[in-house]
Design a protein around this motif. Sequence first.
Motif, short mmCIF file in Angstrom:
data_model
loop_
_atom_site.label_atom_id
_atom_site.label_comp_id
_atom_site.label_asym_id
_atom_site.label_seq_id
_atom_site.Cartn_x
_atom_site.Cartn_y
_atom_site.Cartn_z
N ALA A 114 0.87 -1.50 0.44
CA ALA A 114 0.03 0.12 0.09
C ALA A 114 0.87 1.16 0.17
O ALA A 114 0.54 2.53 -0.42
CB ALA A 114 -1.20 -0.07 1.14
N LEU A 115 1.77 1.16 1.19
CA LEU A 115 2.64 2.47 0.43
C LEU A 115 3.51 2.29 -0.55
O LEU A 115 3.76 3.57 -0.80
CB LEU A 115 3.92 2.60 2.30
N LEU A 116 3.58 1.33 -1.04
CA LEU A 116 4.40 1.51 -2.82
C LEU A 116 3.88 2.33 -3.75
O LEU A 116 3.81 2.86 -4.53
CB LEU A 116 5.21 0.63 -3.43
N ILE A 117 1.78 1.97 -3.38
CA ILE A 117 1.09 2.62 -4.36
C ILE A 117 0.55 3.91 -3.85
O ILE A 117 0.40 4.55 -5.10
CB ILE A 117 -0.35 1.24 -4.06
N VAL A 118 0.92 4.20 -2.75
CA VAL A 118 1.08 5.65 -2.64
C VAL A 118 2.20 6.46 -2.84
O VAL A 118 1.62 7.38 -3.39
CB VAL A 118 0.51 5.88 -1.10
N ASP A 119 3.02 6.18 -3.18
CA ASP A 119 4.19 6.48 -3.95
C ASP A 119 4.64 6.53 -5.27
O ASP A 119 4.81 7.70 -6.19
CB ASP A 119 5.63 5.51 -3.63
N LYS A 120 3.68 5.28 -5.93
CA LYS A 120 3.40 5.65 -6.95
C LYS A 120 3.17 6.13 -7.71
O LYS A 120 3.02 6.68 -9.13
CB LYS A 120 3.17 4.20 -8.08
N ALA A 155 -1.35 13.31 -12.17
CA ALA A 155 -3.06 13.62 -12.91
C ALA A 155 -4.29 13.48 -12.73
O ALA A 155 -4.68 14.17 -12.95
CB ALA A 155 -2.24 14.19 -14.14
N PHE A 156 -3.91 12.54 -12.35
CA PHE A 156 -5.75 11.35 -12.81
C PHE A 156 -5.56 11.77 -11.12
O PHE A 156 -6.72 10.72 -10.59
CB PHE A 156 -4.84 10.19 -13.44
N LEU A 157 -5.23 11.86 -10.49
CA LEU A 157 -6.07 12.48 -8.89
C LEU A 157 -7.07 13.14 -8.28
O LEU A 157 -6.72 14.09 -8.98
CB LEU A 157 -5.05 12.33 -8.06
N THR A 158 -7.88 12.76 -7.64
CA THR A 158 -8.28 14.68 -7.17
C THR A 158 -7.70 14.97 -6.06
O THR A 158 -6.30 14.57 -5.75
CB THR A 158 -9.97 13.94 -6.53
N ALA A 159 -8.00 16.46 -5.65
CA ALA A 159 -7.15 16.91 -4.71
C ALA A 159 -7.56 16.29 -3.84
O ALA A 159 -6.53 16.15 -2.22
CB ALA A 159 -8.09 18.13 -4.65
N TRP A 160 -8.65 15.58 -2.96
CA TRP A 160 -8.96 15.14 -1.99
C TRP A 160 -8.03 13.43 -1.43
O TRP A 160 -7.47 13.92 -0.67
CB TRP A 160 -10.50 14.32 -1.66
N GLU A 161 -7.49 13.55 -3.10
CA GLU A 161 -6.97 11.48 -2.74
C GLU A 161 -5.51 11.80 -2.53
O GLU A 161 -4.43 11.71 -1.91
CB GLU A 161 -7.38 10.53 -4.28
N ILE A 162 -4.85 13.46 -3.51
CA ILE A 162 -3.57 13.33 -3.33
C ILE A 162 -3.56 14.18 -1.68
O ILE A 162 -2.33 13.73 -1.18
CB ILE A 162 -3.56 14.92 -3.74
N GLN A 163 -4.43 14.73 -0.95
CA GLN A 163 -4.08 15.53 0.17
C GLN A 163 -4.07 14.39 1.55
O GLN A 163 -3.48 13.88 1.41
CB GLN A 163 -5.60 15.67 0.66
N PHE A 164 -4.95 12.88 0.55
CA PHE A 164 -5.59 11.36 1.61
C PHE A 164 -3.73 11.12 1.48
O PHE A 164 -2.96 10.93 2.36
CB PHE A 164 -6.02 10.77 0.80
N LEU A 165 -3.95 10.40 0.22
CA LEU A 165 -2.08 10.36 0.54
C LEU A 165 -1.31 11.15 0.94
O LEU A 165 -0.21 10.07 1.70
CB LEU A 165 -1.95 9.40 -1.56
N ASN A 166 -0.97 11.78 0.18
CA ASN A 166 0.67 13.00 1.20
C ASN A 166 0.27 12.56 2.44
O ASN A 166 1.53 12.32 2.89
CB ASN A 166 0.44 14.48 0.91
N SER A 167 -0.92 12.95 3.51
CA SER A 167 -0.60 12.52 4.38
C SER A 167 -0.32 10.90 5.36
O SER A 167 0.04 10.94 6.39
CB SER A 167 -2.50 13.05 5.34
N ILE A 168 -0.54 10.05 4.44
CA ILE A 168 -0.10 8.99 4.65
C ILE A 168 1.17 8.81 4.31
O ILE A 168 1.85 8.63 5.49
CB ILE A 168 -1.06 7.78 4.04
N ARG A 169 1.82 9.35 3.06
CA ARG A 169 3.01 9.62 2.95
C ARG A 169 3.61 10.02 4.62
O ARG A 169 5.04 9.30 4.67
CB ARG A 169 3.36 10.19 2.28
N VAL A 170 3.40 10.87 5.08
CA VAL A 170 3.87 11.84 6.04
C VAL A 170 3.79 10.89 7.50
O VAL A 170 4.56 11.11 8.24
CB VAL A 170 3.68 12.94 6.36
N SER A 171 2.41 10.71 7.61
CA SER A 171 2.25 9.97 9.14
C SER A 171 2.72 8.16 9.27
O SER A 171 2.88 8.35 10.22
CB SER A 171 0.77 10.07 9.00
N CYS A 172 2.75 7.47 7.94
CA CYS A 172 2.80 6.37 8.06
C CYS A 172 4.43 5.71 7.76
O CYS A 172 4.90 5.52 6.96
CB CYS A 172 2.39 5.77 7.15
#
Length: 63
Positions: free
Chosen positions: A8-14, A21-38
């Motif tokens: 899952a963390l590899l998917i976040v990075d990829k 470009a294919f992500l919504t603003a919410w998805e980008i924010q969510f994935l960035n929060s996972i990248r930072v907090s996890c």
Amino acid sequence: MIPPAERALLIVDKALKHKRAFLTAWEIQFLNSIRVSCMKYDDLTAPKKQVVCGIGKRLGLMD
């Protein structure tokens, strides 16, 4: 075999590096929060893994 949390963390990075470009603003924010907090694989909860896997499937990053 890669553990689900690590996968899952590899998917976040990829997704953030190659498919932004294919992500919504919410998805980008969510994935960035996972990248930072996890920083450890144990920090990723089951609901977060589920959302990440859903995003990964939509973007074609996983089966």
